[in-house]
Scaffold this active site. Structure first.
Site, PDB file in Angstrom:
ATOM      1  N   SER A 128      -3.170  17.963 -21.302  1.00  0.00           N
ATOM      2  CA  SER A 128      -4.154  16.945 -21.674  1.00  0.00           C
ATOM      3  C   SER A 128      -4.988  17.405 -22.845  1.00  0.00           C
ATOM      4  CB  SER A 128      -5.076  16.626 -20.508  1.00  0.00           C
ATOM      5  OG  SER A 128      -6.064  15.697 -20.943  1.00  0.00           O
ATOM      6  N   LYS A 182      -1.719  16.546 -13.333  1.00  0.00           N
ATOM      7  CA  LYS A 182      -1.971  15.753 -14.551  1.00  0.00           C
ATOM      8  C   LYS A 182      -2.143  14.275 -14.209  1.00  0.00           C
ATOM      9  CE  LYS A 182      -2.825  14.650 -18.660  1.00  0.00           C
ATOM     10  NZ  LYS A 182      -2.044  13.890 -19.551  1.00  0.00           N
ATOM     11  N   HIS A 185      -5.543  13.959 -12.887  1.00  0.00           N
ATOM     12  CA  HIS A 185      -6.436  14.073 -14.057  1.00  0.00           C
ATOM     13  C   HIS A 185      -6.557  12.703 -14.732  1.00  0.00           C
ATOM     14  CE1 HIS A 185      -6.814  14.228 -18.436  1.00  0.00           C
ATOM     15  NE2 HIS A 185      -7.551  15.326 -18.304  1.00  0.00           N
ATOM     16  N   ASN A 186      -5.420  12.043 -14.925  1.00  0.00           N
ATOM     17  CA  ASN A 186      -5.468  10.745 -15.600  1.00  0.00           C
ATOM     18  C   ASN A 186      -6.138   9.677 -14.742  1.00  0.00           C
ATOM     19  OD1 ASN A 186      -4.104  12.103 -17.590  1.00  0.00           O
ATOM     20  ND2 ASN A 186      -2.682  10.432 -18.010  1.00  0.00           N
ATOM     21  N   GLU A 189      -9.618  10.204 -15.346  1.00  0.00           N
ATOM     22  CA  GLU A 189      -9.882   9.675 -16.703  1.00  0.00           C
ATOM     23  C   GLU A 189     -10.123   8.153 -16.649  1.00  0.00           C
ATOM     24  OE1 GLU A 189      -7.022  11.177 -19.708  1.00  0.00           O
ATOM     25  OE2 GLU A 189      -6.638   9.087 -20.208  1.00  0.00           O
ATOM     26  N   ARG A 287      -8.506  -3.021 -15.609  1.00  0.00           N
ATOM     27  CA  ARG A 287      -7.671  -3.204 -16.812  1.00  0.00           C
ATOM     28  C   ARG A 287      -6.825  -4.461 -16.650  1.00  0.00           C
ATOM     29  NH1 ARG A 287      -6.009   2.651 -19.475  1.00  0.00           N
ATOM     30  NH2 ARG A 287      -7.907   3.729 -18.885  1.00  0.00           N
ATOM     31  N   ARG A 445      -5.087  -6.891  16.154  1.00  0.00           N
ATOM     32  CA  ARG A 445      -3.658  -6.534  16.089  1.00  0.00           C
ATOM     33  C   ARG A 445      -3.025  -6.605  17.476  1.00  0.00           C
ATOM     34  NH1 ARG A 445      -2.232  -1.629  14.925  1.00  0.00           N
ATOM     35  NH2 ARG A 445      -0.278  -2.168  13.888  1.00  0.00           N
ATOM     36  N   HIS A 451       0.110  -4.810  19.520  1.00  0.00           N
ATOM     37  CA  HIS A 451       0.302  -3.528  18.837  1.00  0.00           C
ATOM     38  C   HIS A 451      -0.378  -2.355  19.554  1.00  0.00           C
ATOM     39  CE1 HIS A 451       2.341  -5.423  15.532  1.00  0.00           C
ATOM     40  NE2 HIS A 451       1.335  -6.268  15.365  1.00  0.00           N
TER      41      HIS A 451
HETATM   42  N1  LIG Z   1      -0.781  10.638 -26.913  1.00  0.00           N
HETATM   43  C1  LIG Z   1      -1.586  11.262 -26.064  1.00  0.00           C
HETATM   44  O1  LIG Z   1      -2.816  11.256 -26.211  1.00  0.00           O
HETATM   45  C2  LIG Z   1      -1.021  12.016 -24.920  1.00  0.00           C
HETATM   46  C3  LIG Z   1       0.310  11.912 -24.573  1.00  0.00           C
HETATM   47  N2  LIG Z   1       0.795  12.638 -23.529  1.00  0.00           N
HETATM   48  C4  LIG Z   1       2.207  12.576 -23.156  1.00  0.00           C
HETATM   49  O2  LIG Z   1       2.938  13.464 -24.029  1.00  0.00           O
HETATM   50  C5  LIG Z   1       4.233  12.919 -24.328  1.00  0.00           C
HETATM   51  C6  LIG Z   1       4.358  12.712 -25.827  1.00  0.00           C
HETATM   52  O3  LIG Z   1       3.325  11.828 -26.230  1.00  0.00           O
HETATM   53  P1  LIG Z   1       3.179  11.281 -27.725  1.00  0.00           P
HETATM   54  O4  LIG Z   1       3.203  12.447 -28.653  1.00  0.00           O
HETATM   55  O5  LIG Z   1       2.009  10.382 -27.724  1.00  0.00           O
HETATM   56  O6  LIG Z   1       4.533  10.517 -27.989  1.00  0.00           O
HETATM   57  P2  LIG Z   1       5.057   9.117 -27.394  1.00  0.00           P
HETATM   58  O7  LIG Z   1       4.816   9.079 -25.926  1.00  0.00           O
HETATM   59  O8  LIG Z   1       4.496   8.024 -28.217  1.00  0.00           O
HETATM   60  O9  LIG Z   1       6.647   9.220 -27.642  1.00  0.00           O
HETATM   61  C7  LIG Z   1       7.173   9.227 -28.947  1.00  0.00           C
HETATM   62  C8  LIG Z   1       8.132  10.402 -29.117  1.00  0.00           C
HETATM   63  O10 LIG Z   1       9.190  10.330 -28.153  1.00  0.00           O
HETATM   64  C9  LIG Z   1      10.442  10.392 -28.844  1.00  0.00           C
HETATM   65  N3  LIG Z   1      11.461   9.688 -28.078  1.00  0.00           N
HETATM   66  C10 LIG Z   1      11.368   8.482 -27.482  1.00  0.00           C
HETATM   67  N4  LIG Z   1      12.513   8.171 -26.861  1.00  0.00           N
HETATM   68  C11 LIG Z   1      13.369   9.213 -27.077  1.00  0.00           C
HETATM   69  C12 LIG Z   1      14.711   9.498 -26.691  1.00  0.00           C
HETATM   70  N5  LIG Z   1      15.406   8.650 -25.941  1.00  0.00           N
HETATM   71  N6  LIG Z   1      15.252  10.671 -27.096  1.00  0.00           N
HETATM   72  C13 LIG Z   1      14.555  11.534 -27.858  1.00  0.00           C
HETATM   73  N7  LIG Z   1      13.296  11.326 -28.249  1.00  0.00           N
HETATM   74  C14 LIG Z   1      12.701  10.185 -27.849  1.00  0.00           C
HETATM   75  C15 LIG Z   1      10.145   9.735 -30.169  1.00  0.00           C
HETATM   76  O11 LIG Z   1      11.148  10.020 -31.106  1.00  0.00           O
HETATM   77  P3  LIG Z   1      11.383   9.043 -32.370  1.00  0.00           P
HETATM   78  O12 LIG Z   1      10.378   9.459 -33.388  1.00  0.00           O
HETATM   79  O13 LIG Z   1      12.773   9.305 -32.778  1.00  0.00           O
HETATM   80  O14 LIG Z   1      11.162   7.640 -31.897  1.00  0.00           O
HETATM   81  C16 LIG Z   1       8.802  10.383 -30.482  1.00  0.00           C
HETATM   82  O15 LIG Z   1       8.941  11.680 -30.938  1.00  0.00           O
HETATM   83  C17 LIG Z   1       4.323  11.623 -23.515  1.00  0.00           C
HETATM   84  O16 LIG Z   1       4.877  11.893 -22.274  1.00  0.00           O
HETATM   85  C18 LIG Z   1       2.866  11.212 -23.332  1.00  0.00           C
HETATM   86  O17 LIG Z   1       2.657  10.394 -22.208  1.00  0.00           O
HETATM   87  C19 LIG Z   1       0.006  13.504 -22.811  1.00  0.00           C
HETATM   88  C20 LIG Z   1      -1.302  13.648 -23.126  1.00  0.00           C
HETATM   89  C21 LIG Z   1      -1.942  12.896 -24.176  1.00  0.00           C
HETATM   90  O1  LIG Z   2      -2.572  11.507 -20.820  1.00  0.00           O
HETATM   91  C1  LIG Z   2      -3.368  11.124 -21.635  1.00  0.00           C
HETATM   92  C2  LIG Z   2      -4.653  11.823 -21.795  1.00  0.00           C
HETATM   93  O2  LIG Z   2      -4.902  12.691 -20.762  1.00  0.00           O
HETATM   94  C3  LIG Z   2      -3.025   9.933 -22.474  1.00  0.00           C
HETATM   95  O3  LIG Z   2      -3.952   9.695 -23.456  1.00  0.00           O
HETATM   96  C4  LIG Z   2      -2.706   8.762 -21.619  1.00  0.00           C
HETATM   97  O4  LIG Z   2      -1.498   8.231 -22.089  1.00  0.00           O
HETATM   98  C5  LIG Z   2      -3.711   7.663 -21.639  1.00  0.00           C
HETATM   99  O5  LIG Z   2      -3.397   6.848 -20.546  1.00  0.00           O
HETATM  100  P1  LIG Z   2      -3.265   5.264 -20.620  1.00  0.00           P
HETATM  101  O6  LIG Z   2      -2.412   4.931 -21.819  1.00  0.00           O
HETATM  102  O7  LIG Z   2      -2.611   4.875 -19.343  1.00  0.00           O
HETATM  103  O8  LIG Z   2      -4.682   4.760 -20.767  1.00  0.00           O
END
Ligand SMILES: NC(=O)C1=CN([C@@H]2O[C@H](COP(=O)(O)OP(=O)(O)OC[C@H]3O[C@@H](n4cnc5c(N)ncnc54)[C@H](OP(=O)(O)O)[C@@H]3O)[C@@H](O)[C@H]2O)C=CC1
Ligand SMILES: O=C(CO)[C@H](O)[C@H](O)COP(=O)(O)O
Length: 467
Positions: A128, A182, A185-186, A189, A287, A445, A451
Site C-alpha cells: 500500500s 491488505k 487495510h483497504n 481505507e 459508494r 423463527r 427452528h
Molecule cells: N494504483 C494504486 O494506487 C494501487 C494499486 N495497487 C494494486 O497494484 C497492482 C498494480 O496497480 P497499478 O500499477 O495501478 O496498475 P493497474 O491495476 O492499473 O494495471 C495495469 C497494469 O497491468 C498490466 N496488465 C493488465 N492485464 C495484463 C495481462 N493480462 N497480462 C500482463 N499484464 C497485464 C498492464 O499492462 P499494459 O500496459 O500492457 O496494459 C499494466 O501494466 C494492482 O493489483 C492494483 O490493484 C495496490 C496499491 C495501490
Molecule cells: O489499494 C489501494 C490503496 O491501498 C488502491 O488505491 C485501491 O485500488 C483503491 O481502492 P478502490 O479503487 O476500491 O477505491
C-alpha cells in the site's frame, strides 16, 4: 545469499514506482510490461542506469540470476494466472514469484498451493501507499513461505517505508495472509474516507462553511489525534483550484465514488465469517448510493427534507464533529482488527496485531497517529478480542461517545445522511449490550419454522407449540 538484481513485471503506476524505488537502493532492476510503451516511457526518462528494459518474458527471465526474484505488479484477477502460466515455462525450482497487487486472498491460497507443487516459491504481498508510497517507501504485507520471505526480506526492508525505528514490512504468515491483511487495510481505507466525507458534509451543510474554512479545520485536526495521511490530503484537496475554470476543484468533481472492489471483498468476507463489520459495509453501500445520481436528483424534488435546526455554538459543534470522527475511527479499526483476529484463528495464520498496526503506521493510505495507540494496546494485551476493551480505548470512547451521539442525532434531525457515523455508534452500543433483542428473533423463527431456541434456565434446544 546476497541479492543484487530482481525483475518487476508491470510498469503502470505501482510497478514503475517500485522499480525506481528498488533501483534507488542500488539493485539492478529488469523491467517488463506487456505493451512496450510503458517500458519505453520509463527508460526515456533516463532515471537510473540500473533499470534495464526487456521486451519479452524469455529475455526478462534470462537476464535474472538464480534464484530469480520476480515481482508482479499488474491488474489483479485472471491476468495474474496468465502471467504465472507463461512464467512457469522459464522458471526452475527455487525461483520466487511475488504477487504485489491487490489480489483476493482466496486466489493467493490456490495459487500458492499450485505454484509450490511445481517447486516455485510464491509470496502474496499486499503493498500500500499508492503512487507516492511506491516510490518513496510503501507499507508491505508479505504472506507465504517463510524461508522464501527470508531470502527477499533484506531487499524489501530497504524498499519499505520507515518511521522512527520501525520498518513498515513484517512477515504476516502463510499463504493468503498477506493479501488478507491488505484487503482489511483497504476496508479500513474505505471507512476512513467515508467518515471524513461525512464530517465534510455535516460541516458544509450545517455550518455553511466554505472550502477555505473547511480546509483550515482539517489542517488543525491533522495536528492532533486525527493526524493521518487521509486528513492531510483532504486539506490539500479542499484548497485545490481547477486549472481550467479557477474554481475550487472539489466543487466540480461529480459526487459518484468509484471502486475497484477491495472494500467490497472485506464486507463479503465479514458476511462469510459471520462477524459484524458495519462501518466498512456502510462505506461500500455509500459508494453504491453515490452511483444512483440520477435517481437521487429526481428524488430530491419529491422527498421532503426536514426543517433545518440551527446550532448554538459553532466552535463547540466543530469540536463535537472532531470527536465524533475520532470515535467513529476507533470503532472502525476495532471492527477491522477483530476481523483480522477471527480470520487468523480460522486459517491458523498466527497474526501479530501489534506488528500489523506498526506496518500500517507509515507509507500506506491509512497511516495515522491512532495506529501507535493500537500497537501499544496490543503490546499490553496481545490476545484482546476487541480494541474497544483496551483500557486506553475504554477511557477514550466513554469520553467521546456523547459527541458522536450528538452529531448523529443532529444530522438525522437535519436530514443529513451519515451512514458510517451512525453505524459507528450502533456498533459501540451493540458491542456493549448485555442484552440484545435476539430472543424475539429466535422466538419468531421457532414460531414460523420450528427452528428451536435455547433457554437461559436449561441446556438443550427447545421447541414450543406457539398457537
Ligand atoms: N494504483 C494504486 O494506487 C494501487 C494499486 N495497487 C494494486 O497494484 C497492482 C498494480 O496497480 P497499478 O500499477 O495501478 O496498475 P493497474 O491495476 O492499473 O494495471 C495495469 C497494469 O497491468 C498490466 N496488465 C493488465 N492485464 C495484463 C495481462 N493480462 N497480462 C500482463 N499484464 C497485464 C498492464 O499492462 P499494459 O500496459 O500492457 O496494459 C499494466 O501494466 C494492482 O493489483 C492494483 O490493484 C495496490 C496499491 C495501490
Ligand atoms: O489499494 C489501494 C490503496 O491501498 C488502491 O488505491 C485501491 O485500488 C483503491 O481502492 P478502490 O479503487 O476500491 O477505491
Amino acid at each position: 545469499m546476497s541479492i543484487t538484481k530482481m525483475g518487476v513485471i508491470g510498469m503502470a503506476t505501482m510497478g514503475r514506482n517500485i522499480a525506481i524505488n528498488i533501483a534507488k537502493k542500488g539493485y539492478k532492476v529488469y523491467i517488463y510490461n506487456r505493451s512496450k510503451e510503458k517500458t519505453n516511457k520509463i527508460i526515456n526518462q533516463n532515471l537510473y542506469k540500473n533499470i534495464i528494459p526487456t521486451y519479452n518474458l524469455k529475455e526478462f527471465i534470462k537476464s535474472l540470476s538464480y534464484p530469480r526474484i520476480i515481482l508482479i505488479m499488474i491488474k489483479s484477477g485472471n491476468a495474474i494466472d496468465k502471467i504465472i502460466y507463461e512464467l512457469k515455462n522459464y522458471l526452475i525450482i527455487g525461483d520466487i514469484i511475488i504477487d504485489g497487487g491487490n489480489t483476493l486472498y482466496l486466489d493467493t491460497i490456490i495459487r500458492e498451493k499450485y505454484i509450490y507443487k511445481i517447486g516455485i516459491n510464491f509470496i502474496g504481498a499486499g503493498i500500500s501507499g499508492g503512487e507516492e508510497g511506491a516510490l518513496k517507501g510503501p507499507s508491505i504485507m508479505p504472506g507465504g513461505n517463510k524461508i522464501s520471505y527470508k531470502l527477499i526480506s533484506q531487499l524489501f526492508k530497504k524498499v519499505a517505508a520507515k518511521i522512527n525505528k520501525n520498518t513498515c514490512i513484517k512477515y504476516i504468515g502463510p499463504n493468503g495472509s498477506g493479501h488478507y491483511v491488505k484487503m482489511v487495510h483497504n476496508g479500513i481505507e474505505y471507512g476512513d474516507m467515508q467518515i471524513i466525507a461525512e464530517s465534510y458534509l455535516i460541516l458544509k451543510n450545517i455550518l455553511n462553511l466554505n472550502n477555505e474554512e473547511l480546509a483550515t479545520i482539517f489542517k488543525k485536526w491533522n495536528k492532533g489525534d486525527l493526524n493521518s495521511y487521509l486528513i492531510e490530503i483532504t486539506y490539500y484537496i479542499l484548497r485545490k483550484r481547477d486549472e481550467k475554470t479557477g474554481k475550487y476543484l472539489i466543487d466540480i468533481i461529480l459526487d459518484i465514488a468509484n471502486q475497484k472492489g477491495t472494500g467490497k471483498w472485506s464486507s463479503k468476507n465479514a458476511l462469510d465469517l459471520c462477524i459484524p463489520l458495519p462501518l466498512i459495509t456502510q462505506s461500500v453501500f455509500s459508494r453504491y448510493f453515490s452511483y444512483l445520481k440520477n435517481e437521487r436528483v429526481n428524488a430530491s424534488k419529491f422527498l421532503i427534507a426536514p426543517p433545518k435546526k440551527i446550532i448554538g455554538n459553532k466552535i463547540s459543534f466543530i469540536e463535537s464533529v472532531r470527536r465524533a470522527l475520532y470515535m467513529s475511527k476507533i470503532t472502525s479499526y476495532a471492527q477491522c482488527f477483530a476481523q483480522l483476529k477471527f480470520a487468523s484463528n480460522k486459517y491458523f495464520w498466527n497474526m501479530n496485531y501489534e506488528e500489523i498496526s506498526k506496518i500500517f503506521s507509515a507509507g500506506c493510505i491509512i497511516s495515522a497517529k491512532l495506529l501507535k495507540k493500537i500497537s501499544e494496546a496490543y503490546n499490553n494485551m496481545p490476545n484482546i478480542n476487541n480494541l474497544l476493551m483496551a483500557p486506553y480505548f475504554q477511557k477514550l470512547t466513554s469520553k467521546f461517545q456523547s459527541a458522536l451521539r450528538e452529531i448523529v442525532a443532529f444530522s438525522v434531525i437535519n436530514g443529513i445522511p451519515i451512514p458510517a457515523f451512525s453505524s459507528a455508534i450502533n456498533y459501540y452500543d451493540s458491542y456493549r449490550s448485555k442484552f440484545l433483542p435476539a430472543n424475539i428473533i429466535q422466538a419468531q423463527r421457532d414460531y414460523f419454522g420450528g427452528h428451536t431456541y435455547k433457554r437461559i434456565d436449561a441446556i438443550g434446544n427447545f421447541h414450543t407449540n406457539w398457537v
